[in-house]
Design a protein around this motif. Structure first.
Motif, short mmCIF file in Angstrom:
data_model
loop_
_atom_site.label_atom_id
_atom_site.label_comp_id
_atom_site.label_asym_id
_atom_site.label_seq_id
_atom_site.Cartn_x
_atom_site.Cartn_y
_atom_site.Cartn_z
N GLY A 120 0.79 -1.21 0.00
CA GLY A 120 0.00 0.00 0.00
C GLY A 120 0.83 1.26 0.00
N THR A 121 2.09 1.17 0.43
CA THR A 121 3.00 2.32 0.43
C THR A 121 4.07 2.17 -0.65
OG1 THR A 121 2.69 2.65 2.80
CG2 THR A 121 4.63 3.68 1.80
N ASP A 122 4.76 1.02 -0.63
CA ASP A 122 5.79 0.74 -1.63
C ASP A 122 5.23 0.02 -2.85
OD1 ASP A 122 7.97 1.77 -0.09
OD2 ASP A 122 7.90 -0.06 1.13
N PHE A 123 4.23 -0.84 -2.64
CA PHE A 123 3.75 -1.68 -3.74
C PHE A 123 2.30 -2.07 -3.50
CE2 PHE A 123 4.68 -4.73 -0.47
CZ PHE A 123 3.78 -5.76 -0.67
N ILE A 124 1.65 -2.51 -4.56
CA ILE A 124 0.41 -3.27 -4.47
C ILE A 124 0.56 -4.49 -5.37
CG2 ILE A 124 -1.14 -1.37 -3.86
CD1 ILE A 124 -1.97 -1.19 -6.77
N LEU A 125 -0.13 -5.55 -5.00
CA LEU A 125 -0.11 -6.78 -5.78
C LEU A 125 -1.45 -6.99 -6.46
CD1 LEU A 125 1.61 -9.35 -3.39
CD2 LEU A 125 2.58 -8.35 -5.47
N TYR A 126 -1.40 -7.36 -7.73
CA TYR A 126 -2.61 -7.80 -8.42
C TYR A 126 -2.82 -9.28 -8.13
CZ TYR A 126 -2.80 -3.49 -11.16
OH TYR A 126 -2.91 -2.18 -11.55
N PRO A 127 -4.07 -9.70 -8.04
CA PRO A 127 -4.31 -11.12 -7.71
C PRO A 127 -3.98 -12.05 -8.86
CG PRO A 127 -6.38 -10.00 -8.17
CD PRO A 127 -5.32 -8.94 -8.18
N HIS A 128 -3.67 -13.28 -8.50
CA HIS A 128 -3.51 -14.35 -9.49
C HIS A 128 -4.85 -15.07 -9.58
CE1 HIS A 128 -1.95 -17.88 -11.57
NE2 HIS A 128 -0.83 -17.22 -11.77
N PHE A 129 -5.30 -15.34 -10.81
CA PHE A 129 -6.68 -15.80 -10.99
C PHE A 129 -6.86 -17.30 -10.90
CE2 PHE A 129 -7.00 -11.56 -12.77
CZ PHE A 129 -8.21 -11.14 -12.25
N GLU A 130 -5.76 -18.05 -10.84
CA GLU A 130 -5.91 -19.51 -10.77
C GLU A 130 -5.25 -20.12 -9.55
OE1 GLU A 130 -4.74 -21.46 -14.37
OE2 GLU A 130 -6.01 -20.21 -15.63
N ASN A 131 -4.23 -19.48 -9.01
CA ASN A 131 -3.48 -20.06 -7.89
C ASN A 131 -3.86 -19.36 -6.59
OD1 ASN A 131 -2.19 -21.66 -9.75
ND2 ASN A 131 -0.37 -20.35 -9.89
N PRO A 132 -4.54 -20.04 -5.67
CA PRO A 132 -4.90 -19.41 -4.39
C PRO A 132 -3.69 -18.99 -3.57
CG PRO A 132 -6.22 -21.37 -4.78
CD PRO A 132 -5.14 -21.38 -5.82
N GLN A 133 -2.56 -19.70 -3.72
CA GLN A 133 -1.34 -19.36 -2.99
C GLN A 133 -0.19 -19.24 -3.98
OE1 GLN A 133 -0.68 -18.84 0.48
NE2 GLN A 133 1.29 -18.15 -0.36
N VAL A 134 0.51 -18.11 -3.96
CA VAL A 134 1.66 -17.90 -4.84
C VAL A 134 2.89 -17.61 -4.00
CG1 VAL A 134 2.66 -16.48 -6.66
CG2 VAL A 134 0.21 -17.02 -6.71
N ASN A 135 3.98 -18.33 -4.27
CA ASN A 135 5.29 -18.08 -3.66
C ASN A 135 6.30 -17.96 -4.79
OD1 ASN A 135 4.53 -18.49 -0.75
ND2 ASN A 135 4.01 -20.52 -1.54
N LEU A 136 7.08 -16.91 -4.79
CA LEU A 136 8.00 -16.66 -5.90
C LEU A 136 9.29 -16.06 -5.38
CD1 LEU A 136 8.55 -16.46 -9.00
CD2 LEU A 136 7.56 -14.15 -8.87
N ALA A 137 10.42 -16.61 -5.85
CA ALA A 137 11.74 -16.02 -5.64
C ALA A 137 12.38 -15.86 -7.01
CB ALA A 137 12.60 -16.90 -4.74
N ALA A 138 12.84 -14.66 -7.33
CA ALA A 138 13.37 -14.42 -8.67
C ALA A 138 14.28 -13.19 -8.67
CB ALA A 138 12.22 -14.21 -9.67
N SER A 139 15.10 -13.10 -9.68
CA SER A 139 15.92 -11.91 -9.90
C SER A 139 15.18 -10.96 -10.82
CB SER A 139 17.28 -12.29 -10.48
OG SER A 139 17.11 -13.03 -11.67
N LEU A 140 15.70 -9.73 -10.96
CA LEU A 140 15.01 -8.68 -11.69
C LEU A 140 15.81 -8.22 -12.91
CD1 LEU A 140 13.84 -6.36 -8.74
CD2 LEU A 140 12.65 -8.32 -9.75
N ALA A 141 15.08 -7.74 -13.91
CA ALA A 141 15.70 -7.13 -15.09
C ALA A 141 14.84 -5.95 -15.53
CB ALA A 141 15.83 -8.14 -16.22
N PHE A 142 15.47 -4.81 -15.74
CA PHE A 142 14.75 -3.64 -16.25
C PHE A 142 14.68 -3.73 -17.77
CE2 PHE A 142 15.03 0.90 -17.74
CZ PHE A 142 13.73 1.24 -17.41
N VAL A 143 13.46 -3.70 -18.32
CA VAL A 143 13.28 -3.81 -19.77
C VAL A 143 12.54 -2.59 -20.32
CG1 VAL A 143 13.45 -6.32 -19.93
CG2 VAL A 143 11.22 -5.26 -19.44
N GLY A 144 12.89 -1.42 -19.81
CA GLY A 144 12.37 -0.17 -20.34
C GLY A 144 10.86 -0.11 -20.33
#
Length: 545
Positions: A120-144
């Motif tokens: 609510g301050t730094d981010f908001i998440l949009y819901p996933h429409f098929e998975n009731p529980q989502v866990n994700l670990a990943a690296s980032l890439a800026f693609v303009g």
């Protein structure tokens, strides 16, 4: 506007990739043009925008009343059913998804130092429409801007390997892109599909401000097997994350990677990609809950007269839904949607009567579809486009009608999207017959070509257009767009858009005649409409089939 007293019929001559139309006498067409009665258009609007329908929200009794009204009008006119199981209806399964308040989002820097971001301050998440529980670990890439359009000489993904990564996107487009191409490139589903095609597992986008609005549910439409057919927040279960960062947090993410945000953003606007891998890792965990309900598209048909071409279809669409009951404005909480889009439905009901009354039907068949869920994200039309009631390859064109804004005499029109295909030719001929000028879009910044139901069919490779008002006025000032802007500020998406507002139903008559003449020409022509070879949409429209 009075139709010139001329009796004609349409004769078509093929010229290269385009089609030239020549008008010659035929009483058949002249007579049905005169069938259109402004009083009938007004009656449709008054019924559909009545308080009893409570804003026509999908899944409510008010929307069912609107459906029943359309079906009764189709039956009275002699329009054939074209829905499922011999009915006029196509079932559309809708889902509203919510993200739980306990979502966690951790960001690690290159040294492994972890920071917990604030929802609510730094981010908001949009819901996933098929998975009731989502866990994700990943690296980032800026693609303009998240655009991959090598045919336009621009590709944010060039030289980047984002497989298994979450891509970071600042929504925008190079200033050199035409307005409709820029609008399509910035469309959320386009950004998500492009990320998916390059192997990404999520998308983080920049907010335009530091204030993030809480999401009160996001809508989607499902296939019969429960899989998502169209959604506003992801396009495949392989996309695990869609998040919006505040402007401050987003800029900080780039600055911490050594990127000068002012230089990066200037480069993107100038059409020079500035993509880079980011040193950060993220860990995200969130839960999703769902509300499922049913709605319907209402679809009628007029069978064509040619033994071969009658298996092909020209599709008229207008959305039947509006926003239901919501935040009160000046003591009124019913969002009636008289202009948006009872007026468009009214015009299509009159077009269905015109085709039904034709003694000699056009060669191709005509589909009239009043679709649901437009205000929820083009959901009914998206479903119809991917699960059509006739073979998809047999739909040759879509002509959409959404809020024609019938508030002044109709003297000129804008044919949104027609410049990308041979559909411009029948628009030009029909407009000339009705003494209407055809003008470029006076409000390209509104991105109207991708904001209504025609875009659902463009995405499936079907040439489409949407007729809107032009700028000509009776006093010669030719600044109708200013009047429309003033109207929009008072009425658009407000309870004040009811049948007691500003209306010019004679303009509705001309608008109806114009759309009929466009579709009739397409239905009569032995050649199918085609994308112009140089059009962006000729190469990209079907990319996410």
């Amino acid at each position: 506007m009075k139709v010139p007293h001329l009796i004609f019929y349409f004769c078509f001559l093929l010229t290269g990739t385009g089609v030239a139309q020549t008008l010659k006498p035929d009483k058949n067409i002249e007579q049905v043009l005169q069938v259109v009665d402004p009083k009938n258009i007004e009656a449709h609007v008054r019924y559909l925008a009545d308080d009893r329908l409570l804003g026509r929200l999908p899944g409510t009794p008010g929307y069912k009343m609107a459906m029943d009204y359309v079906v009764s009008q189709f039956k009275a006119a002699g329009v054939e059913p074209a829905g499922e199981n011999g009915s006029y209806l196509q079932l559309v399964r809708l889902r509203k998804a919510f993200t739980g308040k306990e979502a966690s989002f951790a960001l690690s820097d290159k040294n492994g130092k972890q920071e917990t971001l604030q929802s609510g301050t730094d981010f908001i998440l949009y819901p996933h429409f098929e998975n009731p529980q989502v866990n994700l670990a990943a690296s980032l890439a800026f693609v303009g801007s998240g655009i991959s359009a090598p045919e336009l000489g621009y590709d944010d993904y060039a030289g980047m390997n984002v497989t298994g990564k979450v891509v970071v996107v600042r929504r925008g487009a190079p200033r050199s892109f035409p307005s409709s191409v820029a609008a399509s490139s910035m469309n959320l589903n386009t950004i998500l599909n492009t990320a998916l095609q390059h192997g990404a597992v999520g998308v983080i986008m920049a907010s335009a401000s530091n204030q993030l609005r809480e999401l009160h549910g996001v809508n989607s439409v499902r296939f019969p097997d429960g899989k998502i057919a169209a959604a506003g927040s992801y396009v495949s279960d392989k996309i695990k994350l869609l998040s919006l960062f505040s402007r401050r947090r987003f800029n900080q993410l780039l600055l911490n990677a050594g990127l000068d945000t002012s230089q990066v953003y200037a480069s993107l606007t100038a059409g020079k990609p500035a993509s880079a891998n980011l040193p950060n890792q993220i860990k995200v965990s969130y839960q999703n809950t769902y509300q499922d309900f049913d709605s319907y598209n209402v679809i009628g048909k007029i069978t064509g007269s040619d033994a071969t071409l009658k298996s092909e279809y020209v599709l008229h669409t207008a959305h039947l839904d509006h926003m239901g009951i919501s935040t009160p404005v000046k003591g009124d909480s019913i969002y009636n949607g008289a202009h948006d889009n009872a007026s468009g439905v009214a015009c299509l009901l009159e077009i269905s009567k015109m085709y039904a009354k034709l003694k000699v039907k056009p060669k191709r068949s005509i589909l009239i579809a009043l679709v649901t869920g437009e205000e929820m994200g083009l959901l009914g039309s998206s479903y119809l486009a991917v699960r059509p009631v006739v073979p998809a390859k047999n739909i040759v064109a879509n002509i959409n009608t959404d809020m024609p804004t019938l508030i002044a005499p109709l003297l000129s029109v804008v044919a949104l999207g027609a410049e990308h295909s041979t559909l411009y030719n029948p628009v030009k001929e029909a407009a000339a017959y009705l003494n209407l000028a055809v003008e470029p879009d006076p409000e390209p910044e509104q991105n109207r070509f991708v904001r209504s139901d025609q875009y659902s069919f463009v995405r499936q490779g079907i040439p489409a257009l949407h007729i809107k008002y032009g700028n000509k006025t009776t006093d010669g000032a030719n600044n109708l767009n200013k009047t429309v802007q003033q109207w929009r500020a008072t009425y658009y998406h407000k309870p004040q858009d009811d049948s007691n507002g500003i209306f010019d139903f004679n303009a509705g008559k001309v608008y109806t005649q114009l759309n009929f003449l466009i579709s009739y020409q397409v239905a009569q022509n032995s050649s199918r409409p085609a994308w112009n070879p140089a059009s962006f949409f000729s190469k990209n429209a079907a990319s996410d089939k």
